[in-house]
Enzyme design. Structure first.
Site, PDB file in Angstrom:
ATOM      1  N   THR A  21      -0.463   3.101  -5.395  1.00 36.36           N
ATOM      2  CA  THR A  21       1.121   3.871  -5.262  1.00 36.36           C
ATOM      3  C   THR A  21       1.524   3.923  -6.746  1.00 36.36           C
ATOM      4  O   THR A  21       0.966   3.358  -7.731  1.00 36.36           O
ATOM      5  CB  THR A  21       1.370   1.798  -4.749  1.00 36.36           C
ATOM      6  OG1 THR A  21       3.237   2.072  -4.526  1.00 36.36           O
ATOM      7  CG2 THR A  21       1.552   0.620  -5.510  1.00 36.36           C
ATOM      8  N   VAL A  64       0.589  -1.243   0.419  1.00 41.72           N
ATOM      9  CA  VAL A  64      -0.190   0.064  -0.157  1.00 41.72           C
ATOM     10  C   VAL A  64       1.213   0.946  -0.250  1.00 41.72           C
ATOM     11  O   VAL A  64       2.025   1.241   0.339  1.00 41.72           O
ATOM     12  CB  VAL A  64      -0.746   0.377   1.025  1.00 41.72           C
ATOM     13  CG1 VAL A  64      -1.715   1.528   1.258  1.00 41.72           C
ATOM     14  CG2 VAL A  64      -1.658  -1.013   1.339  1.00 41.72           C
ATOM     15  N   SER A  65       0.355   1.892  -1.376  1.00 40.27           N
ATOM     16  CA  SER A  65       1.453   3.063  -1.314  1.00 40.27           C
ATOM     17  C   SER A  65       2.685   3.418  -0.998  1.00 40.27           C
ATOM     18  O   SER A  65       3.393   2.124  -1.931  1.00 40.27           O
ATOM     19  CB  SER A  65       1.104   4.126  -0.485  1.00 40.27           C
ATOM     20  OG  SER A  65       1.770   5.522  -0.069  1.00 40.27           O
ATOM     21  N   TRP A  66       3.353   3.230   0.318  1.00 38.44           N
ATOM     22  CA  TRP A  66       5.087   3.459  -0.269  1.00 38.44           C
ATOM     23  C   TRP A  66       5.396   2.095  -0.295  1.00 38.44           C
ATOM     24  O   TRP A  66       6.180   1.759  -0.753  1.00 38.44           O
ATOM     25  CB  TRP A  66       5.298   4.299   1.496  1.00 38.44           C
ATOM     26  CG  TRP A  66       6.535   4.133   1.768  1.00 38.44           C
ATOM     27  CD1 TRP A  66       8.048   5.070   1.397  1.00 38.44           C
ATOM     28  CD2 TRP A  66       7.330   2.974   2.273  1.00 38.44           C
ATOM     29  NE1 TRP A  66       9.571   4.408   2.034  1.00 38.44           N
ATOM     30  CE2 TRP A  66       9.339   3.329   2.389  1.00 38.44           C
ATOM     31  CE3 TRP A  66       7.258   1.679   2.886  1.00 38.44           C
ATOM     32  CZ2 TRP A  66       9.616   3.022   3.476  1.00 38.44           C
ATOM     33  CZ3 TRP A  66       8.345   0.953   3.189  1.00 38.44           C
ATOM     34  CH2 TRP A  66       9.303   1.308   3.174  1.00 38.44           C
TER      35      TRP A  66
END
Length: 320
Positions: free
Chosen positions: A146, A120-122
């Protein structure tokens, strides 16, 4: 060892329905390669591989509780990155390859021979690195909100400035002021979500956060996305100020066997729409016979190039 029951999600999602008994989440500390990790395991009843989840920047594992409890049968594993939450800070900064290695070591410690991976994301960058670094260990890949590293289409400078420090994790008032601008989606419409999300945050430390920022400096997956062999599900929020949705199109266009799904929410749809997100992911992971057709000329070209390389290798004469 701590067992958590009855975890409450951020939203009362009617799509969740009656899911029966609340799943148990086991939290414990495990040492991998000399690094102590705070690990949480959501024990599922399914027979498929477990899902290893990499969280967002500065995020302790508890922020993923709504998603973990929304899973219906999947066993899920998540750990706090060193320097965040319950995992002590390492002496030196690290790279994505280091976290991928820690993840692989944790999987081996838990005696799994094959897993699915989500980020998720980073954490989506770490998930991409894991799939590239350990292709035989990673069966399927899920990338949520992401991008392909520093080569991403960036957020606006105003949003990036608000993300530059971990202040939103340590100052609840600041979090209330900036959450809608950073995360978009449901956070714009329901201010009560901000307080509940902030209440689940703890353990983001300045140096640990800096290490996470440094880990991704100069990192990009663009040179090798075309080579990822895993069937991949890319999930993006339509109203994501932090990771513009175009980044999802880039990922799905360059990964040969990828599908892009858009969710009508912002950056944190995994916690604001946990039942919908979990259902999409579990359906993707469970359908072993499903073949995802590349959805763009770029991905079709990547498949073609990959096929040429494979064919060339097969035709190469044996050297005794």
């Amino acid at each position: 060892m701590l067992l958590l029951r009855g975890l409450t999600s951020l939203t009362n999602d009617p799509a969740g329905g009656d899911r029966g008994a609340t799943p148990e989440i086991e939290a414990r500390q495990i040492t991998i390669d000399g690094q102590l990790l705070q690990v949480a395991i959501r024990h599922g009843s399914g027979s498929g591989p477990p899902l290893l989840l990499f969280n967002g920047i500065g995020a302790n594992w508890e922020l993923a509780k709504p998603f973990l409890e929304a899973l219906t049968s999947t066993t899920a594993i998540i750990f706090d990155v060193p320097g965040v939450g319950g995992s002590p800070r390492p002496l030196l900064p690290y790279r994505p390859s280091t976290l991928a290695r820690l993840g692989a070591g944790l999987v081996a410690e838990l005696s799994y021979a094959e897993i699915d991976v989500a980020g998720v994301s980073w954490g989506g960058g770490i998930a991409q690195q894991f799939a590239h670094q350990y292709p035989k260990l990673c069966r399927r890949l899920v990338l949520a909100a992401t991008a392909p590293g520093f080569t991403m289409v960036p957020a606006s400078p105003a949003v990036l400035w608000k993300m530059a420090t971990p202040r939103r994790y340590t100052d609840k008032g600041y979090m209330n002021r900036v959450a809608a601008d950073i995360y978009g989606g449901a956070f714009r419409d329901d201010p009560s979500l901000i307080g509940r999300h902030a209440a689940a945050m703890h353990g983001a430390r300045n140096l640990g956060y800096l290490y996470q920022l440094l880990a991704m400096s100069g990192w990009t997956s663009l040179p090798w996305l075309w080579s990822l062999p895993q069937p991949t599900l890319v999930l993006m929020g339509r109203d994501d100020p932090l990771v513009p949705p175009v980044n999802g199109h880039i990922l799905a266009g360059l990964i040969p066997n990828a599908e892009l799904r858009m969710i009508d929410d912002g950056h944190l749809f995994i916690v604001t729409r946990p039942a919908e997100t979990a259902a999409l992911i579990e359906a993707f992971l469970a359908d072993a016979s499903r073949q995802i057709e590349p959805s763009s000329p770029l991905s079709r070209m990547a498949n073609w190039v990959s096929g040429l390389v494979s064919t060339s290798g097969e035709r190469r004469p044996h050297q005794s």
